[in-house]
Write an enzyme that holds these catalytic residues in place. Structure first.
Site, mmCIF file in Angstrom:
data_model
loop_
_atom_site.group_PDB
_atom_site.id
_atom_site.type_symbol
_atom_site.label_atom_id
_atom_site.label_comp_id
_atom_site.label_asym_id
_atom_site.label_seq_id
_atom_site.Cartn_x
_atom_site.Cartn_y
_atom_site.Cartn_z
ATOM 1 C CD GLU A 221 36.328 -30.491 113.492
ATOM 2 O OE1 GLU A 221 37.053 -29.670 112.896
ATOM 3 O OE2 GLU A 221 36.641 -31.677 113.671
ATOM 4 C CD GLU B 287 29.793 -31.748 112.846
ATOM 5 O OE1 GLU B 287 30.695 -31.063 112.316
ATOM 6 O OE2 GLU B 287 29.526 -32.911 112.489
ATOM 7 C CB CYS C 177 41.106 -30.449 109.602
ATOM 8 S SG CYS C 177 41.310 -30.886 111.281
ATOM 9 C CB SER D 110 33.537 -32.960 112.172
ATOM 10 O OG SER D 110 33.176 -31.678 111.730
ATOM 11 C CE LYS E 68 44.766 -30.282 104.178
ATOM 12 N NZ LYS E 68 43.365 -30.132 104.645
ATOM 13 C CD GLU F 108 40.741 -31.651 101.938
ATOM 14 O OE1 GLU F 108 41.806 -31.004 101.979
ATOM 15 O OE2 GLU F 108 39.949 -31.708 102.893
ATOM 16 C CD GLU G 153 33.501 -34.977 97.801
ATOM 17 O OE1 GLU G 153 33.587 -35.380 96.611
ATOM 18 O OE2 GLU G 153 34.037 -35.552 98.746
ATOM 19 C CB CYS H 233 50.241 -30.438 109.657
ATOM 20 S SG CYS H 233 48.481 -30.787 109.612
#
Lengths: 417, 573
Positions: free
Chosen positions: B279, B282, B299, B319, B358, B361, B366, B503
């Site tokens: 990241e 990037e 994230c 990102s 999560k 996710e 994908e 978190c």
């Protein structure tokens, strides 16, 4: 005095909803007079008349206007509450249909006094014909310059918007009504703050009942002293009583506030059958077992009940009080907003318990519990609905306990848990 | 200041304080259900009622403001009777199979009923409502039968997160919390953040549990079960197992995971370091080559899904780097499988996350760049704690053990990912080096730390004024996102975490109605960072090794395949 009609005086006039008919009887003269006074003078006059709200809470109308006017926040709003939902009440629809201009004139004067240029009318969707006639009245009044910009050549402008509510009972409660107007769920607000401080769209708002507004033109035209001399010294003026139930001639009766119940019953052709009890303020009030009593706010409060909006429901000796209590409990079970735990769950439990009594399956221990639930609901529910939901049930249990005990199921007496 | 009398004690508090808060000052905890610190008062449960001298009715202390000379009794006979009746009546319509409830031993309703002396229901049991359970979401399960309509979940979803996935429907006793058109949590614009779970006083909302699936994988000898743990787990897991909030338990946690039977114990912190390199590179590329700015972090899967629903036009800003969890999944089933000589087919990848999003996710279609489902199961902090309890481990006394080096070594930069601003701080530490070729001298980027809703900082990187912003809680994020939409955002890089506090305040964390815990957990992460020998992601030797042995370089071809992703536009309604 008994025959004095203020609000229903055009009831037998042909085309009374038409503006020309209203104008021919001195219509909108009060508005003209009010506009020549300052708003403060109008408020002072209405305060002096001792007019109190006719929607049920009996709050002094002039004081409400004054409190709203004195709030610093702007804009302010005024709302006409035509969401008449109390079972047994059918007076506002009569006025809306027969004399919409009288309501409108009172409403415009009230808006002038409060200091707002935006008014709302909130009515039940089921009043289709009334709504049509009222909308026509608004259009006519606007055409003739009684509404809109620079009313009657003054600096005062007022726009009135008409809202049809979906018809939930709770939306007759003024803060729930605001939510409804704003397009939200009809949930009453926690008070304080009060609507005069934080109301519609969080702005100072006056809410007046249809009948209350109808008194305004007469007060302005004839003066506060004239009004204050009518009927009850503390609550002058007339009241529309909606007489229903076991009477021979049910209907709307305009009588001085403070009329004796006996006289009202007589006006209604007398009790159909043998008198047993009466609900003087609709199904939100407690049962009354006497007939010789003045129908005014103070006397009825002292007797443990209330006048409310004047829905007098008569019950004769053929009627089971258990069924009355059960019916009423089911109504409130349907109509609560669902916010307060005590009302949300309490109304359902009460309806269940009373259903069991209706079927002869009652449990006597639950009667005591219902009375306690009633006390707690009065103490803790957020709005009027929850506070009064068990008034009928509790007063029925207190006054007619024998009828309930007769409905206790046979193997009764064992307390399982 | 206003002075009032509460239970015969004079209390002086600022004007505008509620009675409930004022009582707290006097060490009186007024029982309450629908009130929740940080949320608008709702006054629906009526449990917090108190008696005010001279008033005809009881008043809700959560909403009523104090007044000079007010005399309050918080537990008069009248108040206690009201509270008992209210709790009794709430219990009447509540399932009473407590042994079968997620919130057994952590239920506000049951606790209050006990504390307020409700022992039996004084009326006959009625037919309980039977409503369908909302099973549509991979993250969150709602059981409306247990709902007491306190509205805490609705308020956190509307007011704090501005997601509006849930709201009240129906009226009267049929009032319930539901999704738009009652389509279920899986079919509406829910970010899966799980904040609703953290505020629910009962067991009406919970995560979709993976505990049984994980136990089954562990028990299967044909499976190689690998586990990774998110940064914040190491400072919150202890709370569920008898340690004070903010205790760093990373090494006890590794030991416990081995005792549970996991075949390899790694750490998500390793891929947090990897995320920084990807990241961060990037960002450097975008800044140097005029790419789309500001760059937004990726994230947090709650934030990503929120973006896909509400700000799909900002997808180019986000990102493309996967979250540490998904990077771990991808490298575990490729790099680790190759190194350890294990058939990736047999690998079961379990992650322990502070997060319910999560769970969503890991099942995004994908996320299978390894050729397999990259991450198989996600456990929340709470679920792991339950497994540890189920296994009978005396967690507090466990000897400390390290994680395995290959995918388990980490730096201080990785560990602070668990607190709001941590990703930003970690990225700055490495981006500085990537841009200037020199190490940053002061590694503590104080302006991006702490619990302020939106934090900003400007750093001088060799003449470049690098402007950064950090938001936590989706409601806070909106201000920054609107700026980007209007084209007025001055920032280069923005960190967004869906959960308030980051978190450490995640929807999978221990359910404790105490806002100070988030702070303690966050502080513990910063303390671990301070004490680490290596505090920058690019100093992690295992990171150097994975690039040397496998990935080649950040943003390289293999990195691109395994470590980067793309986003989908999703409808709001």
């Amino acid at each position: 005095m008994k025959d004095l009609k203020i609000i229903t005086r055009h009831l037998n006039t042909a085309n009374s909803a038409d503006i020309d008919v209203y104008l021919a009887d001195g219509g909108y003269q009060a508005l003209k007079k009010a506009l020549s006074m300052t708003p403060e003078e109008v408020i002072a006059e209405v305060k002096r008349s001792k007019l109190v709200g006719r929607g049920g809470a009996a709050f002094p109308t002039g004081l409400k206007w004054e409190l709203t006017r004195k709030e610093k926040a702007n804009p302010k709003y005024i709302v006409c509450n035509a969401s008449e939902g109390e079972p047994g009440t059918f007076k506002d629809r009569l006025i809306l249909k027969n004399d919409p201009h009288m309501v409108l004139e009172g409403f415009i004067i009230a808006a002038y006094a409060v200091g707002t240029s935006q008014g709302f009318i909130h009515a039940r969707e089921v009043y289709t014909q009334e709504i049509e006639l009222f909308q026509k009245a608004i259009d006519q009044a606007t055409e003739r310059g009684f509404l809109g910009q620079n009313i009657m050549g003054s600096n005062f402008s007022l726009d009135i918007q008409f809202y049809k509510s979906a018809g939930a009972y709770i939306c007759g409660e003024e803060t729930a009504l605001f939510e409804s107007l704003e397009g939200h769920r009809g949930i009453p607000a926690t008070r304080p703050p009060y609507p005069v401080q934080v109301g519609l769209m969080d702005k100072p708002t006056t809410v007046n009942n249809v009948e209350t507004l109808c008194n305004i033109p007469a007060i302005i035209n004839n003066g506060a002293d004239w009004f204050a001399s009518i009927g009850h010294p503390d609550y002058p003026g007339t009241k529309l009583f909606c007489l229903s139930g076991n009477v021979k001639k049910p209907g709307v009766f305009e009588l001085p506030l403070g009329t004796n119940l006996k006289d009202l019953l007589e006006a209604g052709g007398g009790v159909d059958g043998k008198f047993k009890a009466v609900l003087p303020g609709g199904i939100s009030s407690s049962l009354l077992t006497e007939t010789d009593i003045s129908l005014d706010f103070k006397t009825l409060a002292k007797a443990g009940t209330m006048l409310g909006s004047g829905a007098v429901i008569v019950i004769n000796s053929d009627t089971s009080m258990v069924n009355v209590a059960s019916n009423v409990a089911h109504f409130f079970d349907e109509e609560g907003c669902g916010k307060c735990s005590i009302c949300r769950e309490g109304t359902r439990r009460a309806a269940e318990i009373l259903s069991r009594f209706s079927r002869g399956q009652g449990n006597r221990n639950e009667l005591e519990w219902l009375l306690e639930l009633h006390e707690v609901m009065k103490d803790t529910a957020s709005c009027g609905l929850g506070q009064v939901a068990l008034n009928v049930a509790a007063s029925a249990i207190r006054n007619f306990k024998g009828e309930f005990l007769a409905q206790v199921r046979k193997e009764e007496g064992v307390w399982l848990r | 200041m206003v002075t009032l009398n509460i239970d015969n004690k004079q209390v002086t508090v600022p004007e505008g304080t509620t009675i409930l808060q004022a009582a707290k000052e006097a060490n009186i905890n007024i029982p309450h259900l629908c009130y929740f610190e940080g949320l608008k008062s709702y006054s629906g449960c009526r449990v917090c009622v108190v008696e005010i001298e001279g008033e005809p009715r009881l008043a809700t202390s959560c909403s009523r403001k104090v007044a000079e000379g007010m005399k309050v009794n918080t537990h008069s006979a009248r108040v206690r009777r009201a509270r008992r009746t209210i709790l009794e009546i709430l219990l009447a319509n509540h399932p009473q199979d407590c042994f079968n409830c997620e919130r057994n031993q952590n239920c506000d309703l049951l606790r209050l009923a006990f504390e307020c002396g409700v022992k039996k229901l004084r009326f006959e049991e009625s037919e309980k409502r039977v409503l369908p359970i909302d099973n549509t979401s991979p993250s969150i399960i709602r059981d409306p039968n247990k709902c007491i309509a306190c509205g805490r979940c609705v308020r956190v979803c509307h007011d704090i997160q501005t997601v509006n996935a849930i709201g009240f429907i129906n009226k009267g006793p049929d009032t319930m919390v539901a999704t738009s058109m009652d389509r279920g949590m899986g079919n509406v614009a829910c970010a899966n953040c799980g904040q609703c779970i953290l505020v629910c006083p009962v067991g009406a909302i919970k995560e979709r549990s993976a505990v049984d699936a994980v136990w089954a994988a562990i028990a299967d000898p044909a499976k190689h079960v690998v586990v990774q743990e998110a940064p914040s787990i190491r400072v919150s897991l202890g709370e569920e197992l008898g340690l004070p909030a903010g205790t760093l338990v990373a090494k006890k946690m590794y030991a416990a995971l081995r005792r549970l039977g996991f075949d390899a114990v790694f750490d998500t912190n390793f891929t947090a370091d990897l995320t920084i390199l990807e990241e961060g590179s990037e960002l450097v590329e975008r800044v140097k080559e005029g790419g789309v700015l500001p760059q937004l972090t990726s994230c947090c899967p709650g934030w990503v899904k929120f973006m896909e629903h509400y700000y799909p036009e900002l997808a180019p800003n986000v990102s493309s780097a996967k979250s540490p969890q998904q990077m771990f999944g991808a490298v575990c089933k490729t790099y680790y499988a190759e190194k350890a000589g294990i058939d990736p087919k047999t690998i079961v990848n379990v992650s322990v996350m502070p997060c319910t999003a999560k769970k969503f996710e890991c099942q995004r279609p994908e996320m299978n760049d390894s050729g397999f489902k990259d991450v198989d199961y996600v456990l929340t902090t709470r679920e792991l704690a339950r497994m540890i309890k189920e296994a009978g481990l005396d967690f507090v006394s466990l000897d400390e053990e390290p994680a395995e080096d290959l995918l388990g070594l980490y730096t201080g930069a990785a560990t602070i990912f668990g607190a709001t601003g941590g990703v930003m701080e970690a990225a700055i530490r490495s981006a500085y080096m990537l841009i200037t070729g020199r190490e940053l001298e002061n590694l503590d980027i104080e302006p991006v730390r702490g619990l302020e809703g939106v934090k900003t900082a400007t750093l001088n990187v060799d003449g470049l004024e690098l402007k950064v912003a950090v938001a936590h809680g989706l409601g806070n994020a909106r201000a920054l996102l609107e700026e980007i939409k209007e084209g007025t955002s001055p920032y280069h890089f923005i960190e967004i975490m869906a959960c308030p506090g980051g978190c450490v305040g995640g929807g999978g964390q221990p359910i404790r109605f105490d806002s100070s815990l988030k702070k303690k957990r966050g502080e513990a992460l910063y303390e671990e960072d301070r004490n680490m020998p290596k505090r920058c992601s690019h100093h992690n030797p295992s990171i150097a090794k994975i690039y040397a042995d496998y990935l080649e370089k950040p943003l390289g071809k293999r990195s691109h395949k395994l470590l980067h992703t793309e986003y989908t536009s999703r409808p709001v309604v």
